[in-house]
Enzyme design. Structure first.
Site: not given
Ligand code: ADP
Length: 309
Positions: A29, A32, A101-102, A165, A225, A256-258
């Site tokens: 994380d 990334n 494996w961490r 996370n 998020k 995505a979140g990272d």
């Molecule tokens: P995390 O990965 O930390 O759990 P999220 O699942 O909320 O966080 O995703 C992080 C960011 O990725 C979101 O705030 C959004 O901007 C983007 N995102 C996630 N899923 C989608 C999607 N299906 N379409 C568009 N953006 C997305």
């Protein structure tokens, strides 16, 4: 100029391409987030605080950091340990299974190397980022040293940033995770929680519930998020719900979140407004989920970000 320090772990990644054929790369994380921050904002000084071994994978991992223009000054070397590893298998329906494996990884030793004397190198403009994963992998007997150094950084004016996370399998119990994660919120200036994480851990299911939960902490900036639903920000008394355009064809949501965190913080460090930072971060995350893997090809990422900058 301010520097950002990402504290935690990078792992060796193995992905099954077809039976007995693996693709190998590196991910984790905080790594990334560091990569995506630096790619979007090359002028920033981006550091990784972690520990690797002295083996060939460790050497290649550190070369990867340098290749991504991350500072390796704070990458410590353990003579006894090697990096952690994880494997991703995707079945015919696209469902992914992860195995890790961490438990004995070099990164768990970081508090043995990251000492009080290192704290003098931080300045008031700097940012220290850690996540619930950074916390979860710390041996219990090293937690006190971690919280003590974090407090010293915070007292000296360094901005502390936290993303919960939550990964249940890294914690001995939900009670332990909940106690440590609440402590982290209490130390943070900026928090970037995902609703999904806090739903399983703290029974908070909407952006509004997470915002209410966070009211008891002294956060300068809260960024919640919630996947394609929305992003909610709370800062200087203003709560704003930001619209997210859902991606029609999601390929792989890993990191995505990272990516969001790295680009959001990079934008804020580069003096962009909260609205603009969310817009850039959402573009980054939406781009990342349209490609396989945690770290997507450089140009696919930079083309999307530069179109918005
Ligand atoms: P995390 O990965 O930390 O759990 P999220 O699942 O909320 O966080 O995703 C992080 C960011 O990725 C979101 O705030 C959004 O901007 C983007 N995102 C996630 N899923 C989608 C999607 N299906 N379409 C568009 N953006 C997305």
């Amino acid at each position: 100029m301010s520097s950002i320090y990402f504290f935690g772990e990078c792992l060796i990644e193995l992905k099954t391409l077809k039976p007995n054929l693996f693709e190998q790369s590196y991910a984790g994380d905080i790594y990334n987030s560091a990569v995506y921050m630096k790619r979007a904002f090359p002028a920033l000084s981006v550091n990784v605080i972690t520990t690797v071994g002295t083996d060939a994978f460790s050497n290649e991992m550190v070369e990867r950091f340098s290749h991504e223009h991350l500072s390796t000054e704070w990458v410590f070397r353990s003579k006894q340990k090697i990096p952690g590893l994880y494997h991703i298998q995707t079945d015919a329906s696209g469902e992914r299974t992860f195995n890790y494996w961490r438990n004995d990884s070099a990164a768990k030793q970081t508090m043995d190397f990251f000492k009080d004397e290192h704290l003098q190198q931080f300045t008031k403009q700097d940012i220290f980022f850690f996540s619930g994963i950074s916390l979860a992998i710390l041996p219990e007997e090293k937690r006190e040293a971690f919280w003590s150094r974090l407090k010293k950084l915070s007292d000296s004016g360094v901005t502390i940033v936290f993303d919960p996370n939550y990964r249940a399998n890294l914690w001995s119990s939900t009670e332990d995770a909940s106690t440590q994660i609440k402590k982290a919120f209490a130390h943070a200036c900026i928090a970037l929680p995902g609703v999904d994480d806090l739903a399983t851990l703290l029974d908070l299911h909407t952006g509004a519930q997470v915002a209410e939960f966070c009211q008891c902490y002294e956060l300068q900036e809260l960024v919640i998020k919630n996947g394609p639903e929305s992003v909610v920000t709370v800062a200087q008394g203003n709560t704003t719900e930001h619209h997210i355009t859902p991606v029609v064809k999601v390929v792989d949501t890993t990191s995505a979140g990272d990516a969001f965190n790295g680009v959001y913080l990079g934008a804020r460090l580069s003096k962009q407004s909260i609205n603009k930072a969310v817009q850039l971060a959402a573009t980054a995350a939406a781009t990342v989920i349209q490609h396989p893997g945690a770290i997507i090809p450089l140009t696919a990422f930079t083309d999307a970000i530069h179109a918005e900058l």
